[in-house]
Design a protein around this motif. Structure first.
Motif, PDB file in Angstrom:
ATOM      1  N   THR A   1      -1.368   4.648  -4.541  1.00  0.00           N
ATOM      2  CA  THR A   1      -1.813   3.395  -5.161  1.00  0.00           C
ATOM      3  C   THR A   1      -1.609   2.210  -4.219  1.00  0.00           C
ATOM      4  N   THR A   2      -2.355   1.167  -4.512  1.00  0.00           N
ATOM      5  CA  THR A   2      -2.171  -0.111  -3.825  1.00  0.00           C
ATOM      6  C   THR A   2      -1.760  -1.124  -4.879  1.00  0.00           C
TER       7      THR A   2
ATOM      8  N   LEU B   1     -10.255   2.320  -4.413  1.00  0.00           N
ATOM      9  CA  LEU B   1     -10.510   1.428  -3.278  1.00  0.00           C
ATOM     10  C   LEU B   1     -11.521   2.014  -2.297  1.00  0.00           C
TER      11      LEU B   1
ATOM     12  N   ILE C   1       0.859  -1.174   0.000  1.00  0.00           N
ATOM     13  CA  ILE C   1       0.000   0.000   0.000  1.00  0.00           C
ATOM     14  C   ILE C   1       0.905   1.236   0.000  1.00  0.00           C
TER      15      ILE C   1
ATOM     16  N   ASN D   1      -5.741   4.396  -4.994  1.00  0.00           N
ATOM     17  CA  ASN D   1      -6.418   4.295  -3.703  1.00  0.00           C
ATOM     18  C   ASN D   1      -7.810   4.921  -3.739  1.00  0.00           C
TER      19      ASN D   1
END
Length: 159
Positions: free
Chosen positions: A15-16, A33, A11, A30
């Protein structure tokens, strides 16, 4: 997320990084998400429930089917003892008596292999027990078909 099964690898601030079960690495913003529905299958533990659908021929001994499915599940190393496997008689199908073998697999990483092994074991156990796995069938009944009867009689030489 959106039908994508993957494992979170890292993470970052924006961004992940996730990895699919096919080893593809994907960077998800992210913002996606937090704005998209996400299902976390393993947050609390790695086990996963799976349903295996089985159709048997009409006339099969349903109690024998249930016992055989339960035994196959009980004998598999990746199927959890608690919660225990369930055998559900789900429907009188158009060509089969439909059952669901509901099992809990010990780890999501074993799910695909374990469900495949269970299907092989069910097929083998049913063969040994004389339980027939159903296939689509259709009976056609003619109430009156004199022209067909005449045609068949001529073909068979029964004039």
């Amino acid at each position: 997320m959106n039908g994508l099964w993957c494992t979170v690898k890292k993470i970052n601030i924006r961004t992940t990084v996730v990895e699919t079960f096919e080893n593809a690495v994907i960077m998800i913003p992210n913002s996606d998400l937090v704005s998209t529905q996400l299902t976390n299958w393993t947050k609390n533990n790695p086990s996963l429930r799976r349903d295996i659908l089985v159709g048997v021929a009409y006339g099969s001994d349903t109690e024998k089917v249930s016992q055989t499915l339960a035994r196959v599940a009980d004998e598999h190393l990746n199927v959890l003892k608690s919660p225990s496997a369930q055998v559900l008689f789900s429907a009188f199908g158009s060509s089969s008596l439909d059952f669901i073998l509901r099992v809990w697999i010990d780890d999501i990483d074993h799910t695909i292999r374990a469900t495949s092994e269970l299907r092989f074991a069910i097929d083998e156990a049913f063969r040994k027990e004389g339980i027939e796995i159903a296939f689509p069938q259709m009976d056609i009944h003619f109430k009156t078909a004199p022209a067909l009867a005449d045609h068949l009689a001529k073909k068979l030489g029964n004039n």
